[in-house]
Write an enzyme that holds these catalytic residues in place. Sequence first.
Site, PDB file in Angstrom:
ATOM      1  N   LYS A 104      44.235  69.599  32.793  1.00  0.00           N
ATOM      2  CA  LYS A 104      45.198  69.428  33.872  1.00  0.00           C
ATOM      3  C   LYS A 104      45.782  68.015  33.881  1.00  0.00           C
ATOM      4  O   LYS A 104      46.980  67.824  34.009  1.00  0.00           O
ATOM      5  CB  LYS A 104      44.471  69.698  35.201  1.00  0.00           C
ATOM      6  CG  LYS A 104      45.392  70.014  36.318  1.00  0.00           C
ATOM      7  CD  LYS A 104      45.875  71.443  36.239  1.00  0.00           C
ATOM      8  CE  LYS A 104      47.133  71.592  37.058  1.00  0.00           C
ATOM      9  NZ  LYS A 104      47.776  72.871  36.815  1.00  0.00           N
TER      10      LYS A 104
ATOM     11  N   LYS B 173      42.621  68.094  23.995  1.00  0.00           N
ATOM     12  CA  LYS B 173      42.014  69.199  24.709  1.00  0.00           C
ATOM     13  C   LYS B 173      42.913  69.617  25.875  1.00  0.00           C
ATOM     14  O   LYS B 173      43.495  68.764  26.552  1.00  0.00           O
ATOM     15  CB  LYS B 173      40.662  68.724  25.235  1.00  0.00           C
ATOM     16  CG  LYS B 173      39.900  69.754  26.012  1.00  0.00           C
ATOM     17  CD  LYS B 173      38.579  69.190  26.491  1.00  0.00           C
ATOM     18  CE  LYS B 173      38.129  69.946  27.732  1.00  0.00           C
ATOM     19  NZ  LYS B 173      36.819  69.543  28.209  1.00  0.00           N
TER      20      LYS B 173
ATOM     21  N   LYS C 123      37.948  57.081  31.916  1.00  0.00           N
ATOM     22  CA  LYS C 123      38.620  57.291  33.202  1.00  0.00           C
ATOM     23  C   LYS C 123      38.911  55.990  33.927  1.00  0.00           C
ATOM     24  O   LYS C 123      39.930  55.866  34.589  1.00  0.00           O
ATOM     25  CB  LYS C 123      37.783  58.221  34.091  1.00  0.00           C
ATOM     26  CG  LYS C 123      37.762  59.634  33.551  1.00  0.00           C
ATOM     27  CD  LYS C 123      37.683  60.681  34.617  1.00  0.00           C
ATOM     28  CE  LYS C 123      37.968  62.033  34.001  1.00  0.00           C
ATOM     29  NZ  LYS C 123      37.389  63.144  34.754  1.00  0.00           N
TER      30      LYS C 123
END
Length: 329
Positions: free
Chosen positions: A197, A194, A114
Site C-alpha cells: 500500500k 513487493k 521506516k
Amino acid sequence: MATIFSGMQPTGSGLHLGNYLGALRQWVQLVESGQHRAIFAVVDAHALTADYDPKTFPQKVYDTALTYLAAGLDPSKCTLFVQSDVKEHTELAWYLSCVAPMGELSRMTQFKEKSEQYKQSVNAGLFTYPILMAADILLYKGTLVPVGADQIQHLEFARDTARHFNKRYGKELFPEPAPHPLRLRIKGIDGAEKMSKSRGNTIELLDPPNAVWKKLRGAFTDPQRATREIGGRPEVCNLFTMHQAVTPEAKVAEIDRDCRSAAIGCGDCKKMLHESLEVELVPLRAKAEALRAQPARVDEILRDGGATCRRIAGDTMREVRSAMGLAAR
Ligand code: TRP
C-alpha cells in the site's frame, strides 16, 4: 498441536492481491488442513505507529476483517479478532520490553527503513513495534507464525524475547515460536518492489474486474522487452510471479516458453493473467458482497473472537504476573 498466530495491519480499503496470494490464501490452507489451532488478528495497535486518520480507521479495521472472511478464513475453524479488543497485548508488551534486549531491537532493519522513510514523524512505537508483535504471538503461546520474508527478523526477535523471559524467570512459560515462511512474494505493478500500500503499486483484492484489468494493463513488465519482437525474461517479470500463483502449472510452463521466444506479447500475457485472476477473485467478491449485506455478522464474529482471545490471554497473564513476582490482589 501447533498454535498458529498471524496478523495484518488494517491499511487501505481492504487488502490487496499481494496480501492475498502472499499470505491470506496460505493461512486458509493451514486452517483447512485441520492440524492446528489458529488465531488471526487485525493488528490495529501496530497501525498506530504510522500516519492514520482516526475517522476512517474503524472502517479500515472492519474491511480488513471482512477481507479475511471473504478470502475463506472460516470462523468456525479459527479465531478472528481485533488486537486492541484484547488489552493484554499492550500489557504483555510492557512486561516483555523489560526483558527484550535493546541491542537486538536496535538492529531491526524494518525500523531503519521506516524511520528513514518517515523522517519527520518517527515515534517510539515504531521502534518498539517488534515487542508488541512478540506479545501478540506469546500471549497465545503461538508456536507457528506464517509470515513473509520481511517479518522473519521480527519473528527471530520474538523467539529471543521468549528465550530471555524463560531464562530470567526460570520457567518454560513461552514456547519459542517458529516461522512458517510464506512461499510467494508478489511484486507490485511497478515491477520494482513487493506489492504494498505504502508504495502505491497494488491491485485491490475486492476491486471490480474492469478496475483489476486497468491496473494490469498498465503494469510494468520486463524492462528489456522494449518491443513485441524481443523475447522476455519471466524470472524478472512481476506478471509471471502472479501467473505462478494463480495459473495452472502446465499453462505457466507454456507462458514461460512463449514469452522467451516472443511467441506471445505482454498484452497476451496480461489477458491470460486477468482470466486466471478472475477465477480466483469471483468467489471472493461474492463472499464480500454477502457479508456487506449483513454488516452485523462481521462484528459478531470479531466479538466472539475477542472473547475467546481475552480468555486465553487472561490465563497467560496470570502465569506471567506470577512468574514475574507481580502478586495478585
Ligand atoms: N508486523 C506484521 C506485518 O507487518 C504484522 C503482525 C503484527 C504480525 N503482529 C503479528 C504478524 C504477529 C505475525 C504475528 O506484516
